[in-house]
Design an enzyme around this catalytic site. Sequence first.
Site, PDB file in Angstrom:
ATOM      1  N   HIS A   9      -9.985  56.318  -1.415  1.00  0.00           N
ATOM      2  CA  HIS A   9     -11.014  56.662  -2.400  1.00  0.00           C
ATOM      3  C   HIS A   9     -12.320  57.186  -1.768  1.00  0.00           C
ATOM      4  O   HIS A   9     -12.784  58.289  -2.068  1.00  0.00           O
ATOM      5  CB  HIS A   9     -11.397  55.419  -3.230  1.00  0.00           C
ATOM      6  CG  HIS A   9     -10.253  54.693  -3.832  1.00  0.00           C
ATOM      7  ND1 HIS A   9      -9.604  55.122  -4.958  1.00  0.00           N
ATOM      8  CD2 HIS A   9      -9.645  53.530  -3.478  1.00  0.00           C
ATOM      9  CE1 HIS A   9      -8.654  54.271  -5.289  1.00  0.00           C
ATOM     10  NE2 HIS A   9      -8.655  53.289  -4.398  1.00  0.00           N
TER      11      HIS A   9
HETATM   12  C1  BDR Z   1     -13.349  51.525  -4.918  1.00  0.00           C
HETATM   13  O1  BDR Z   1     -13.303  50.107  -4.952  1.00  0.00           O
HETATM   14  C2  BDR Z   1     -13.238  49.599  -3.658  1.00  0.00           C
HETATM   15  O2  BDR Z   1     -12.226  48.650  -3.571  1.00  0.00           O
HETATM   16  C3  BDR Z   1     -13.023  50.761  -2.726  1.00  0.00           C
HETATM   17  O3  BDR Z   1     -13.700  50.546  -1.495  1.00  0.00           O
HETATM   18  C4  BDR Z   1     -13.592  51.917  -3.481  1.00  0.00           C
HETATM   19  O4  BDR Z   1     -14.991  52.032  -3.269  1.00  0.00           O
HETATM   20  C5  BDR Z   1     -12.069  52.071  -5.503  1.00  0.00           C
HETATM   21  O5  BDR Z   1     -11.890  51.619  -6.822  1.00  0.00           O
END
Ligand code: BDR
Length: 307
Positions: free
Chosen positions: A236
């Site tokens: 992400h």
């Molecule tokens: C986001 O949530 C976190 O777990 C990850 O680092 C990312 O920023 C994805 O939903």
Amino acid sequence: MATPIILDCDPGTDDAFALLLALASPELEVLAVTVAGGNVGLECTLPNALALVALAEANVPVYAGADRPLLGAFVNETRVHGVDGLGGIGLPAGGAAASGVAADAIRAILRSAPRRVTLVGIAPATNLALALMTEPSLADRAEQIVLMTGAWGEGNATPAAEFNALNDPEALAVLLACGRPVVLVTLNLTAQALCTTERLAVLRRAGTSQCLARLCDIQATVPFGPRFGGTGAALHDPCAVAWLLRPDLFTTRACTVSVDLGPGPCRGRTVIDRWNRWGLPHNATVLETLHGDAFFALLGERLTRLP
Ligand code: BDR
Ligand code: CA
């Protein structure tokens, strides 16, 4: 001239990629790294950020920030990130945090920077919102606010909400209303940055950098959930940094976005009006498509530049 940024993070396996991608990229000048709790508690995310900055041999101040959202408490995600936030791979400890707290540092930098600063948020938005809530006029000093948050479809933390949005929806609402350009990197976008076993193997072979090797070790600990049929895990957070480096890899759409602040099952859901049904002024640019192979090529090319 490099784009000045503040990177607000909660490392976090994918935050680690985002942080090192930013530090590896001469187009960006990382003025500060600010840290919140989120994926795991601040007692882990802060040393993780410090260890990553040290691994990259970067001279960037790291500030401790929020250990809780504006309301309530962070709900951690150790199933994805491990109990220490970096998959338990055990990076060498970094240096000391800079003195002062994140929101104060963000305000001080915005106030004194010769140019507008781009805020990149890849964590619950608490630190960024606290900075702007306590001195709203400083929003004008932000060039754009790039946030990995939200989704126009289902969530990953709850059926309705994405993790960062769920963990501080009030903070996200503050940023969406601040009047400066907001760019949303949603789950629908990051699904196109799917790190499969094959892509990770190619990335690992991109070079001999220790930073790259450790990142690949970290990513190898991330479980493949059911969302992609067990075929990979979405990377992400580096998508938010990639937007600043290679906007040509993305398509975008101007939208009106609101976030559900209610206490029920939709709390933290981002409602993204992609087809302009509300007819309201747009408050965000939503990244819609990403060239996934080119994104992974960018990661390999940049991360091999690090020690
Ligand atoms: C986001 O949530 C976190 O777990 C990850 O680092 C990312 O920023 C994805 O939903
Ligand atoms: Ca994150």
